[in-house]
Every structure is written in structure tokens, then in C-alpha cells.
Design a protein around this motif. Structure first.
Motif, PDB file in Angstrom:
ATOM      1  N   ASP A  48      -4.670   2.470   3.198  1.00  0.00           N
ATOM      2  CA  ASP A  48      -4.877   3.005   1.845  1.00  0.00           C
ATOM      3  C   ASP A  48      -5.760   4.251   1.873  1.00  0.00           C
ATOM      4  OD1 ASP A  48      -4.711   2.627  -1.192  1.00  0.00           O
ATOM      5  OD2 ASP A  48      -6.868   2.675  -0.857  1.00  0.00           O
ATOM      6  N   HIS A  52       1.172   4.242  -3.042  1.00  0.00           N
ATOM      7  CA  HIS A  52       1.061   5.692  -2.856  1.00  0.00           C
ATOM      8  C   HIS A  52       2.413   6.400  -2.991  1.00  0.00           C
ATOM      9  CE1 HIS A  52      -3.174   6.186  -1.559  1.00  0.00           C
ATOM     10  NE2 HIS A  52      -3.065   4.915  -1.216  1.00  0.00           N
ATOM     11  N   THR A  69       0.839  -1.204   0.000  1.00  0.00           N
ATOM     12  CA  THR A  69       0.000   0.000   0.000  1.00  0.00           C
ATOM     13  C   THR A  69       0.874   1.255   0.000  1.00  0.00           C
ATOM     14  OG1 THR A  69      -1.805  -1.126   1.166  1.00  0.00           O
ATOM     15  CG2 THR A  69      -1.768   1.277   1.270  1.00  0.00           C
TER      16      THR A  69
END
Length: 324
Positions: free
Chosen positions: A298, A160, A156
Motif C-alpha cells: 500500500d 489503488h 490493495t
């Protein structure tokens, strides 16, 4: 004089005479004059353009420069880091605009001005947050268990493009060196979380040294990294703990601004609602590799970005560096 020599002499004299005539010919003189004048005009124009840009920049920088903020010891938040100011770099801005052949306020170049009082000037103090003016946040993760959720959380963070700080328990690193290497290989910052997850404030001075030192040694041996941040297990500390981490280990003691309390296994929706309401400049969010945090991370990262915050490492949040 021989005939060939005479011919060469007359040829040389003829060429010289022709050159003199050409140099005195009016169109040629005019061309030379124009070239010389153009050089002068070009130099003068460059000076005029720099002067014009300087005048524009003086107008554009109004309200855009900021004074640095000193680090302070707050009654509640303890050590609060400073934040660099910024001023317009006149020369760099002019050069940038000249090179681009255009000028606008968006093209201003800035340089940072450090505060007079920095975090290191405050001595041994716990740190709960970054500076309130810095639009950065850290989702820091304390690891002493929860291996089954690590891979998903790392994925995750990669999704990002975020690097954060993992505080590792020394005995965990010894048991799971490959898991620790995996975290470091992803480019995350590594902190010290003591060796056996003790209640640090109840320990003797010697035992505090041992807990911190053993973890430093195993992290250095396993990862080749020397942590500069210490997170006491369960947030339990006293001034003696902070002082020992500071000297001789040269580490800042890190606490948190917002706690997910994920070890109690609350529903992810609860954590998301709670933490999103606490997000702000300089916030440090405490997490662990749990099912709740795995399912929350997330959305929390997405919300942080929507709020204009930059998720990053603890070291970056508590530094005085400005966020671009």
C-alpha cells in the motif's frame, strides 16, 4: 373561354407580376445581397481562423515535441526497450480548438512516433527494466506459495486501481486453480514462472522446454490466457533459457531492477525505505505474496504515485507506448 378559366388566367398573371415587382424591389435585393456576402465572409473567416490557429500552434509546439528513443542492448541492463516520440497533430489540434471555440497550448493534440529500433529487433535478450524516459513502474509478483497473503494484496491493488503482473508457477496453478482464476478475474496480467521452481540454468534443453511448456499448458487450460512473459525462478537463467523462451515460445525473459528480498522476511519499514529509494522510470520491482510485501504494498504504491510514476503491468512498462 369560359368565365372561370378567365378568372384563373388573370389570377396567375397577377401573381407573376407581383413576384417580379417584389424581386426588383430595392430592400429585397439588398437582403439577397447581404445573405450572399455573409456566406462569402463566413467561408473566408473560417480560412483565416484556421490560418491563425496554425500559426499559434507552430509557436506553441516549440519544445513540446520529442524524438523517439531506440531500443538498445546495454552492457549492464541488457535489453532496454525503446520509447515513442511525439509530434503535434496539426489538423486534429485545429479541429479541437475550432470545436471548442477556444485555443491554448494545453489543447494541443499529439500523435506518437515509434522508434526505428524496437524491443523485438534486439532478439533473445533478458529484460531488467523499461525505458528510463518512461514514468512507469511495475510491482510484479512471483507466485509459487503464499496463498494466505494473496487476497489482501489483491485488495490493495484494487484500492489503488492498479493492474500488475503475476508470474505463476505451473504446479501452483494446478494445485490452486481457483486462486489463479481469482488473480486473472481481477484483470491482472499473467506470466509464466516455470512449472516446479527449478534452477533453470542447470537444466538440459529438453527439461527447459518441459518446464516452460507445462506451465503454458496449465495456464491456458485453467485461465484461457497464453502468457508472453517468462520469469525464471530465483532469477536463475543462461542464454539457452532466454533463447528457448524467445523461440519457440515467443516470450520475453523478465528479470528485475529492484528486489524486495521479501522471502527473507525483512521488516516492512526496511523494504519501504529500500524500494522507495530505487523507484524511478521503467523500474521493475520483484515481490512475492509474503507478509512483508503484503504490509509494504500500500505504501509503496502511494510513494510511486507521489514520485509521478504510474504503477502498471510489466508488458506496459516494457512497451514503447508513452504514458499520458
Amino acid at each position: 373561354m369560359t368565365a372561370p378559366k378567365k378568372r384563373r388566367l388573370w389570377f396567375t398573371i397577377s401573381c407573376a407580376a407581383l413576384l417580379i415587382l417584389l424581386l426588383n424591389y430595392q430592400p429585397i435585393q439588398h437582403y439577397i445581397s447581404v445573405v450572399k456576402n455573409k456566406q462569402v465572409v463566413t467561408a473566408d473567416s473560417a480560412l483565416d481562423e484556421k490560418s491563425r490557429l496554425q500559426s499559434l500552434i507552430e509557436q506553441w509546439k516549440e519544445g513540446k515535441e520529442e524524438q523517439p528513443v531506440d531500443a538498445v542492448v546495454d552492457p549492464t541492463w541488457k535489453a532496454i526497450p525503446g520509447y515513442n516520440g511525439r509530434i503535434v497533430d496539426m489538423e486534429a489540434s485545429i479541429n479541437k480548438m475550432l470545436a471548442a471555440g477556444a485555443a491554448s497550448p494545453e489543447m494541443l493534440v499529439y500523435k506518437e512516433v515509434p522508434p526505428a529500433v524496437s524491443l523485438k529487433d534486439l532478439g533473445a535478450q533478458p529484460i531488467y527494466r523499461g525505458n528510463p524516459k518512461k514514468p512507469a513502474i511495475s510491482f510484479m509478483i512471483n507466485v509459487a506459495w503464499g496463498n494466505e497473503y494473496l487476497d489482501s494484496m489483491l485488495d490493495t491493488l484494487d484500492k489503488h486501481k492498479v493492474k500488475t503482473t503475476f508470474f505463476l508457477d505451473g504446479s501452483w496453478v494446478k494445485r490452486y486453480p481457483e486462486e489463479a482464476k481469482k488473480i486473472a478475474a481481477r484483470g491482472h496480467e499473467i506470466g509464466n514462472h516455470a512449472y516446479s521452481h527449478p534452477d533453470m540454468k542447470t537444466l538440459s534443453t529438453q527439461r527447459i522446454h518441459q518446464e516452460i511448456n507445462r506451465t503454458q499448458e496449465i495456464i491456458i487450460k485453467t485461465l484461457g490466457i497464453k502468457p508472453t512473459l517468462f520469469a525464471p525462478p530465483s532469477g536463475s537463467f543462461n542464454q539457452r533459457v532466454v533463447q528457448i523462451a524467445h523461440d519457440p515460445f515467443q516470450m520475453n525473459t523478465i528479470m528485475w531492477t529492484a528486489d524486495t528480498v521479501d522471502w527473507q522476511k525483512p521488516p516492512p519499514v526496511y523494504v519501504i525505505r529500500k524500494i522507495s529509494g530505487l523507484m524511478g522510470n521503467g523500474v521493475l520491482v520483484l515481490m512475492h505474496p509474503t507478509s512483508t510485501s503484503e504490509k509494504s504494498l500500500d505504501q509503496l504504491l502511494t510513494i510511486a504515485k507521489q514520485k509521478g510514476l504510474v504503477p502498471t503491468t510489466v508488458s506496459e512498462v516494457i512497451s514503447s507506448n508513452r504514458i499520458p
